[in-house]
Design an enzyme around this catalytic site. Structure first.
Site, PDB file in Angstrom:
ATOM      1  N   LYS A   1      27.090  45.408  48.216  1.00 58.28           N
ATOM      2  CA  LYS A   1      27.684  45.506  49.522  1.00 58.28           C
ATOM      3  C   LYS A   1      27.349  46.956  50.193  1.00 58.28           C
ATOM      4  CE  LYS A   1      31.623  44.610  50.725  1.00 58.28           C
ATOM      5  NZ  LYS A   1      33.270  44.018  50.818  1.00 58.28           N
TER       6      LYS A   1
ATOM      7  N   GLY B   1      36.248  48.753  58.575  1.00 60.25           N
ATOM      8  CA  GLY B   1      36.785  49.793  58.479  1.00 60.25           C
ATOM      9  C   GLY B   1      35.961  50.510  58.118  1.00 60.25           C
TER      10      GLY B   1
ATOM     11  N   SER C   1      39.848  58.579  48.830  1.00 57.22           N
ATOM     12  CA  SER C   1      39.400  57.580  49.541  1.00 57.22           C
ATOM     13  C   SER C   1      37.984  57.577  49.556  1.00 57.22           C
ATOM     14  CB  SER C   1      39.985  57.490  51.062  1.00 57.22           C
ATOM     15  OG  SER C   1      39.084  56.999  51.774  1.00 57.22           O
TER      16      SER C   1
ATOM     17  N   GLN D   1      35.626  56.422  51.777  1.00 52.46           N
ATOM     18  CA  GLN D   1      35.535  56.235  53.092  1.00 52.46           C
ATOM     19  C   GLN D   1      35.596  57.799  53.711  1.00 52.46           C
ATOM     20  OE1 GLN D   1      38.113  53.184  54.634  1.00 52.46           O
ATOM     21  NE2 GLN D   1      36.636  51.594  54.048  1.00 52.46           N
TER      22      GLN D   1
ATOM     23  N   ASP E   1      37.866  45.316  41.090  1.00 55.10           N
ATOM     24  CA  ASP E   1      38.012  43.929  41.894  1.00 55.10           C
ATOM     25  C   ASP E   1      37.442  42.698  40.635  1.00 55.10           C
ATOM     26  OD1 ASP E   1      37.853  44.549  44.393  1.00 55.10           O
ATOM     27  OD2 ASP E   1      35.936  45.483  44.617  1.00 55.10           O
TER      28      ASP E   1
ATOM     29  N   LYS F   1      45.417  43.101  47.612  1.00 55.31           N
ATOM     30  CA  LYS F   1      43.933  42.791  47.911  1.00 55.31           C
ATOM     31  C   LYS F   1      43.786  41.501  48.921  1.00 55.31           C
ATOM     32  CE  LYS F   1      41.200  45.671  45.600  1.00 55.31           C
ATOM     33  NZ  LYS F   1      40.138  46.467  46.144  1.00 55.31           N
TER      34      LYS F   1
ATOM     35  N   ARG G   1      46.452  39.229  43.872  1.00 55.56           N
ATOM     36  CA  ARG G   1      45.594  38.804  42.921  1.00 55.56           C
ATOM     37  C   ARG G   1      46.222  38.420  41.605  1.00 55.56           C
ATOM     38  NH1 ARG G   1      40.015  41.535  44.398  1.00 55.56           N
ATOM     39  NH2 ARG G   1      39.273  39.985  46.045  1.00 55.56           N
TER      40      ARG G   1
ATOM     41  N   ARG H   1      37.315  35.944  45.025  1.00 50.59           N
ATOM     42  CA  ARG H   1      37.251  36.163  43.660  1.00 50.59           C
ATOM     43  C   ARG H   1      37.872  35.280  42.793  1.00 50.59           C
ATOM     44  NH1 ARG H   1      33.763  40.496  43.882  1.00 50.59           N
ATOM     45  NH2 ARG H   1      34.266  41.688  45.484  1.00 50.59           N
TER      46      ARG H   1
END
Ligand code: NAP
Length: 737
Positions: free
Chosen positions: A322, A395, A468, A470, A616, A643, A647, A689
């Site tokens: 992704k 985001g 981060s 991002q 993940d 998440k 999870r 997931r």
């Protein structure tokens, strides 16, 4: 209690009749009487039960508390003159005409002004048929009605009229008369004009018989529109003259540009216009309803049914990564030349980004079967978008774009769906301001972000307070345009896909321990990107082949970025048999083929330094731990609780549902291996997931496992069910009832 005691409909045709019918049938009005110049229509309307009765116009109007003028626009003036002497003092007056300026002009001429209880209206619903026989009570259901009230509107009148239309199933919008006429000129009147003109032109061609005989679907749509009532449309164009002329001129200019592009064989311009137009329908419907790009509102709930046992064999490639798909669009758009992308995953980030670049004049073909072709415009080739850039739920896209746009010569505005609009963007806006950017945010640093163009940015050194990827990527993108060097220090390692892809596009990123730096002013060179298969998706098959006896599976072209390979390291520590071959580099990213064979796994204490690298993949690693011999302990994974679901808890609940006991700790879990996985019903809480992890667990189960709420799997891992079945997992996906 009805909203109005007596409704008078003047002009009992399709629209007047449909409103009468809907209002009557749902008890919104006490009584409906109509007047029309055609006695036959009135008699038919009574016979069909559309109205309670009819009479001369003066009688029908004088006792009414709501009068609806539903005649063709050209007859409005005359009708207003007829009804004027008979309007009761508190009456609410409205109409349904397709243009509003003409109605208000007639009000001034006939009634000497526009009073607070006169509220013009226009239902955006209709049909090519006319007359009361075509009237339907459901004509307005799920359609819009535009009301154009005066500034001093009577609030009670507006509320009741709004309720009346809502009771007929419509959504009511209000806007000014001028705005209405502009909007309708563009969205309704121009398309009708084009249809009339095109069909007429072709009907006049010599071979018109042939043209009509072989007419394809597209042309048929034009003929359908061109079959609309000529008199009504003649009225509409003459009464909305100015707005229609403006939009015709605009369209003529654009058409002339297309003509030129064809004439000069300028394929790029054609592609840019066509691909932007092709995406428009989807894009605007997302924008209008404030949706994300990948959520499908019509998505039906899906349940997995899994029969126990089996082994996993074959040679497969799972869908593309992704983050890399996303960055391939960004850098491809800014590069010199054409970037061909294969194995592209249509995720939220990449679709939002793709649309935004189209809005800034970049031609992007696809995506089609994982193929995207980006005609890069170079670092300085972006054009000012015509409106705000809508980024759905992404985001990542918003943070990266803020960096990129802070350095452009034009102003821009970034918006997103409701949930993105609540997320704080200060984390990127603040350091960008330190570079010289001018950015306005909403309250609390939230979108919309308004970015002032034409600023000169200077490189800075930034110590990120919170690690981060991002924020790092955002500043590096701004740094490509800044004077001097921009460097970002991260307190803990984060994913480095941006740095690697910049290198892949020939832009040097200096990396030194925990700091990445770029010098501004360079260029990007387009190339081919075969997006590596997503290691997070491959993880399900790595565990599946490890735990199911007799398995031997090859996974091709898997992304092996060291910030992502925790799952392989952990499985190897547990004793998995994973053979890595054909290691190579694609667009700066390492990839390899992986061969996995079943092996006895053993429980381990998961090294904490591996936790962020496998964050993940834990749901499926819990399944591996259940099948291992001995105890597996996970610590330092608080992030898992926030998440898509908590999870740790959701996995523990799911495992319990199939007979496996675990101990949940505040930052992890303890799993004693060697327990039997039974059958049972697992709730995935919509977390893709979790759903896929239990599909893998079925290989070692003793009974059927059902997993509910699995529809999201299709967005993160398209084709999962088919691929799982092809390799040997006994899975069926069913729509939940
Ligand atoms: P329609 O089916 O032709 O109905 C109009 C009715 O008004 C006819 O019965 C007509 O009678 C009557 N009429 C005409 N002049 C009159 C007058 N001076 N006094 C009394 N009655 C008169 O048309 P419609 O489709 O319902 O359209 C009505 C209005 O709705 C128009 O202003 C149109 O712009 C608007 N509108 C239409 C649509 C659509 O898709 N059709 C959609 C939204 C809004 P005759 O048959 O004898 O002329």
């Amino acid at each position: 209690m009805p909203l109005f005691d007596r409704m008078a409909v003047i002009g009992l045709g399709l629209i007047g009749g449909s409103l009468a019918r809907a209002a009557r049938e749902s008890g919104l009005v006490g009584q409906v009487l109509a007047a029309d110049r055609s006695e036959d229509e009135l008699a038919r309307g009574t016979e069909l039960g559309v109205i309670d009765g009819y009479g001369p116009i003066e009688e029908v109007v004088s006792g009414a508390d709501l009068v609806v003028v539903a005649v063709p626009v050209r007859a409005t003036h005359e009708v207003l003159e007829q009804i004027r002497p008979f309007l009761a003092p508190g009456v609410v007056l409205t109409d349904v005409g397709s243009t509003k300026g003409s109605f208000v002009a007639a009000l001034h001429e006939v009634l000497g002004g526009w009073s607070p209880r006169v509220i013009p209206g226009h239902p955006i619903a209709g049909s090519e048929k006319n007359g009361v026989s075509a009237a339907r009570a459901d004509l307005f259901a799920d359609h819009k009605v535009i009301l154009t009230p005066p500034e001093d509107v009577d609030a009670d009148a507006l509320a009741r009229l709004t309720s009346l239309w809502q009771g007929c199933g419509a959504t009511v919008l209000t806007m000014s008369v001028a705005r209405h006429d502009e909007v309708l000129a563009a969205t309704s009147h121009l398309p009708h004009l084009i249809a009339f003109s095109l069909v007429d032109t072709l009907a006049g061609e010599d071979q018109n018989m042939e043209i009509f005989r072989y007419a394809a679907g597209g042309f048929r749509d034009f003929t359908r529109i061109a079959a609309s009532d000529p008199v009504m449309w003649h009225d509409i164009f003459l009464s909305n003259r100015e707005a229609v002329l403006r939009v015709i001129d605009h369209f003529n200019d654009d058409l002339a540009q297309l003509r030129d592009a064809i004439d000069t064989q300028d394929g790029d311009s054609l592609l840019r216009v066509f691909s932007r137009a092709r995406a428009a329908r989807n894009h605007f419907s997302k924008m209008l309803s404030g949706q994300a790009y990948v959520t499908d509102m019509s998505q039906k709930p899906v349940r997995f049914r899994l029969q126990p046992g089996g082994s996993v064999t074959g040679d497969i490639r799972v869908p593309g990564d992704k983050s890399i798909s996303h960055r391939s669009i960004m850098l491809g758009a800014l590069a010199d030349g054409i970037t061909e992308v294969e194995g592209f995953l249509e995720g939220e980030d990449s679709l939002a980004t793709l649309q935004a670049f189209r809005d800034m004049g970049v031609t992007i073909e696809g995506p089609e079967n994982g193929h995207v072709r980006i005609h890069g415009v170079g670092m300085t080739g972006l054009q000012a978008p015509r409106g705000p850039l809508y980024l759905g739920n992404s985001g990542t896209a918003m943070r990266l774009f803020t960096g990129l746009l802070a350095a452009q010569p034009f102003d821009s505005e970034l918006t997103g769906d409701a949930s993105l609009s609540r997320r704080p963007m200060g984390r990127v806006a603040d350091p960008l301001r330190a570079m010289g950017a001018v950015i306005d945010t909403g309250e609390g640093g939230t979108p919309p972000l308004r970015i002032r163009g034409g600023q000169k940015l200077s490189g800075i050194h930034y110590d990120m307070p919170v690690a981060s990827a991002q924020v790092k990527s955002c500043l590096l993108l701004a740094g490509l345009y800044a004077d001097g060097m921009t460097s970002v220090h991260e307190p803990a390692p984060t994913r480095d896909h941006t740095e690697r892809m910049l290198e892949g596009f020939g832009y040097h990123v200096h990396r030194n321990a925990a700091t990445a730096s770029v010098n501004g002013g360079g260029r990007l060179t387009a190339g081919a990107i075969d997006v590596p298969a997503d290691i997070s998706s491959a993880a399900f098959f790595l565990v599946a082949a490890s735990i199911a006896e007799g398995s031997d599976l090859t996974l091709r072209h898997v992304g092996m970025n060291p910030t992502r390979t925790g799952v392989i390291n952990i499985l190897k520590l547990m004793g998995a048999d994973i053979e890595v071959s054909s290691q190579r580099e694609i667009g700066g990213e390492p990839v390899a083929d992986l061969r996995v064979r079943s092996a006895p796994l053993r429980g381990i204490d998961i090294p904490e330094d591996q936790v962020p690298l496998a964050i993940d993949e834990f749901p499926v690693l819990f399944v591996a731990a259940t099948c291992a011999e001995g105890r597996t302990v996970l610590h330092g994974a608080e992030e898992l609780r926030v998440k898509e679901s908590d999870r740790i808890q959701v996995m523990a609940d799911g495992l319990r549902a199939v007979g496996v006991e675990t101990t949940v700790t505040p930052d992890g879990i303890v799993i004693d291996g060697g327990q039997t996985i039974g059958g049972g019903v697992v709730d995935s809480h919509g977390d893709h997931r979790i759903a896929m992890a239990f599909a893998v667990a079925s290989l070692r189960a003793t009974g059927e496992i059902q997993v509910n709420d699995c529809a999201n799997v299709a967005t993160s891992f398209p084709g999962f069910v088919e691929l799982a079945r092809q390799t040997g997992i006994r899975i069926d996906a069913q729509e939940e009832q």
